[in-house]
Design a protein around this motif. Sequence first.
Motif, PDB file in Angstrom:
ATOM      1  N   ALA A  20       0.837  -1.201   0.000  1.00  0.00           N
ATOM      2  CA  ALA A  20       0.000   0.000   0.000  1.00  0.00           C
ATOM      3  C   ALA A  20       0.874   1.254   0.000  1.00  0.00           C
ATOM      4  CB  ALA A  20      -0.925  -0.003   1.215  1.00  0.00           C
ATOM      5  N   ILE A  21       1.942   1.239   0.772  1.00  0.00           N
ATOM      6  CA  ILE A  21       2.861   2.381   0.804  1.00  0.00           C
ATOM      7  C   ILE A  21       3.538   2.563  -0.549  1.00  0.00           C
ATOM      8  CG2 ILE A  21       5.059   3.184   1.781  1.00  0.00           C
ATOM      9  CD1 ILE A  21       4.045   2.134   4.487  1.00  0.00           C
ATOM     10  N   GLU A  22       3.968   1.460  -1.145  1.00  0.00           N
ATOM     11  CA  GLU A  22       4.599   1.528  -2.470  1.00  0.00           C
ATOM     12  C   GLU A  22       3.664   2.126  -3.509  1.00  0.00           C
ATOM     13  OE1 GLU A  22       5.850  -2.452  -3.385  1.00  0.00           O
ATOM     14  OE2 GLU A  22       7.360  -2.459  -1.783  1.00  0.00           O
ATOM     15  N   LYS A  23       2.364   1.905  -3.334  1.00  0.00           N
ATOM     16  CA  LYS A  23       1.377   2.429  -4.281  1.00  0.00           C
ATOM     17  C   LYS A  23       0.974   3.865  -3.953  1.00  0.00           C
ATOM     18  CE  LYS A  23      -0.483  -1.991  -5.678  1.00  0.00           C
ATOM     19  NZ  LYS A  23      -1.669  -2.796  -5.895  1.00  0.00           N
ATOM     20  N   GLY A  24       1.610   4.456  -2.938  1.00  0.00           N
ATOM     21  CA  GLY A  24       1.376   5.857  -2.642  1.00  0.00           C
ATOM     22  C   GLY A  24       0.493   6.155  -1.449  1.00  0.00           C
ATOM     23  N   CYS A  25       0.042   5.131  -0.757  1.00  0.00           N
ATOM     24  CA  CYS A  25      -0.797   5.350   0.422  1.00  0.00           C
ATOM     25  C   CYS A  25       0.128   5.552   1.624  1.00  0.00           C
ATOM     26  CB  CYS A  25      -1.721   4.159   0.643  1.00  0.00           C
ATOM     27  SG  CYS A  25      -2.897   4.438   1.970  1.00  0.00           S
ATOM     28  N   GLN A  26       0.435   6.803   1.897  1.00  0.00           N
ATOM     29  CA  GLN A  26       1.394   7.141   2.950  1.00  0.00           C
ATOM     30  C   GLN A  26       0.695   7.780   4.147  1.00  0.00           C
ATOM     31  OE1 GLN A  26       4.936   7.111   2.979  1.00  0.00           O
ATOM     32  NE2 GLN A  26       5.169   6.076   1.037  1.00  0.00           N
ATOM     33  N   THR A  27      -0.436   7.248   4.544  1.00  0.00           N
ATOM     34  CA  THR A  27      -1.198   7.855   5.636  1.00  0.00           C
ATOM     35  C   THR A  27      -0.600   7.487   6.995  1.00  0.00           C
ATOM     36  OG1 THR A  27      -2.693   5.975   5.881  1.00  0.00           O
ATOM     37  CG2 THR A  27      -3.327   7.682   4.275  1.00  0.00           C
ATOM     38  N   ALA A  28      -0.951   8.294   7.982  1.00  0.00           N
ATOM     39  CA  ALA A  28      -0.525   7.999   9.353  1.00  0.00           C
ATOM     40  C   ALA A  28      -1.058   6.632   9.784  1.00  0.00           C
ATOM     41  CB  ALA A  28      -1.014   9.096  10.297  1.00  0.00           C
ATOM     42  N   GLU A  29      -2.286   6.318   9.373  1.00  0.00           N
ATOM     43  CA  GLU A  29      -2.908   5.056   9.783  1.00  0.00           C
ATOM     44  C   GLU A  29      -2.134   3.847   9.263  1.00  0.00           C
ATOM     45  OE1 GLU A  29      -4.615   7.650   8.461  1.00  0.00           O
ATOM     46  OE2 GLU A  29      -5.622   8.289  10.285  1.00  0.00           O
ATOM     47  N   ILE A  30      -1.713   3.911   8.013  1.00  0.00           N
ATOM     48  CA  ILE A  30      -0.934   2.792   7.447  1.00  0.00           C
ATOM     49  C   ILE A  30       0.351   2.610   8.246  1.00  0.00           C
ATOM     50  CG2 ILE A  30       0.432   2.053   5.440  1.00  0.00           C
ATOM     51  CD1 ILE A  30      -2.489   1.600   4.952  1.00  0.00           C
ATOM     52  N   HIS A  31       1.031   3.716   8.537  1.00  0.00           N
ATOM     53  CA  HIS A  31       2.290   3.626   9.289  1.00  0.00           C
ATOM     54  C   HIS A  31       2.041   3.148  10.721  1.00  0.00           C
ATOM     55  CE1 HIS A  31       5.015   5.033   6.238  1.00  0.00           C
ATOM     56  NE2 HIS A  31       4.186   6.030   5.956  1.00  0.00           N
ATOM     57  N   MET A  32       0.916   3.532  11.318  1.00  0.00           N
ATOM     58  CA  MET A  32       0.591   3.034  12.661  1.00  0.00           C
ATOM     59  C   MET A  32       0.378   1.524  12.636  1.00  0.00           C
ATOM     60  SD  MET A  32      -1.857   5.809  14.535  1.00  0.00           S
ATOM     61  CE  MET A  32      -2.601   6.662  13.152  1.00  0.00           C
ATOM     62  N   HIS A  33      -0.367   1.047  11.637  1.00  0.00           N
ATOM     63  CA  HIS A  33      -0.612  -0.395  11.543  1.00  0.00           C
ATOM     64  C   HIS A  33       0.684  -1.154  11.285  1.00  0.00           C
ATOM     65  CE1 HIS A  33      -4.898  -0.388  12.010  1.00  0.00           C
ATOM     66  NE2 HIS A  33      -5.037   0.538  11.065  1.00  0.00           N
ATOM     67  N   LEU A  34       1.548  -0.601  10.442  1.00  0.00           N
ATOM     68  CA  LEU A  34       2.835  -1.259  10.203  1.00  0.00           C
ATOM     69  C   LEU A  34       3.670  -1.265  11.478  1.00  0.00           C
ATOM     70  CD1 LEU A  34       4.282  -0.394   6.691  1.00  0.00           C
ATOM     71  CD2 LEU A  34       4.278  -2.606   7.818  1.00  0.00           C
ATOM     72  N   GLY A  35       3.698  -0.145  12.172  1.00  0.00           N
ATOM     73  CA  GLY A  35       4.449  -0.083  13.422  1.00  0.00           C
ATOM     74  C   GLY A  35       3.967  -1.107  14.423  1.00  0.00           C
ATOM     75  N   ASP A  36       2.659  -1.234  14.554  1.00  0.00           N
ATOM     76  CA  ASP A  36       2.099  -2.202  15.491  1.00  0.00           C
ATOM     77  C   ASP A  36       2.369  -3.635  15.051  1.00  0.00           C
ATOM     78  OD1 ASP A  36       0.665  -2.906  17.836  1.00  0.00           O
ATOM     79  OD2 ASP A  36      -1.132  -3.241  16.625  1.00  0.00           O
ATOM     80  N   THR A  37       2.328  -3.872  13.761  1.00  0.00           N
ATOM     81  CA  THR A  37       2.611  -5.221  13.244  1.00  0.00           C
ATOM     82  C   THR A  37       4.074  -5.583  13.466  1.00  0.00           C
ATOM     83  OG1 THR A  37       0.870  -4.942  11.594  1.00  0.00           O
ATOM     84  CG2 THR A  37       2.438  -6.719  11.219  1.00  0.00           C
ATOM     85  N   PHE A  38       4.972  -4.639  13.214  1.00  0.00           N
ATOM     86  CA  PHE A  38       6.388  -4.906  13.493  1.00  0.00           C
ATOM     87  C   PHE A  38       6.622  -5.133  14.984  1.00  0.00           C
ATOM     88  CE2 PHE A  38       7.490  -2.813   9.301  1.00  0.00           C
ATOM     89  CZ  PHE A  38       8.019  -3.973   8.737  1.00  0.00           C
ATOM     90  N   ARG A  39       5.867  -4.438  15.837  1.00  0.00           N
ATOM     91  CA  ARG A  39       5.966  -4.691  17.281  1.00  0.00           C
ATOM     92  C   ARG A  39       5.600  -6.136  17.585  1.00  0.00           C
ATOM     93  NH1 ARG A  39       2.564  -6.223  20.522  1.00  0.00           N
ATOM     94  NH2 ARG A  39       0.870  -5.573  19.159  1.00  0.00           N
TER      95      ARG A  39
END
Length: 86
Positions: A20-39
């Motif tokens: 999703a990020i590669e396709k241009g979706c750079q929202t705070a929500e996407i980064h929050m979900h990625l951060g939580d998933t990496f946690r």
Amino acid sequence: GLYHKEQRRYHDAVACLERAIEKGCQTAEIHMHLGDTFRALQRFDQAHEHLELALQKAPNSPTALNLKGVVLFAEGRVAESIDFYE
């Protein structure tokens, strides 16, 4: 990605969210979900990286701030984590 995250298929969730990020979706929500998933994967450096990106986009987001505290706590950095819960 969120479906995979809910199903605890974290590697699949990361792949979808990064796509999703590669396709241009750079929202705070996407980064929050990625951060939580990496946690959840105990990949704390990457969790911090994405939560910092989320906080750049939404500096007062209670969710992003809380997740930052959760990651610090998971790393055993309890004293530092407290600041993000206040």
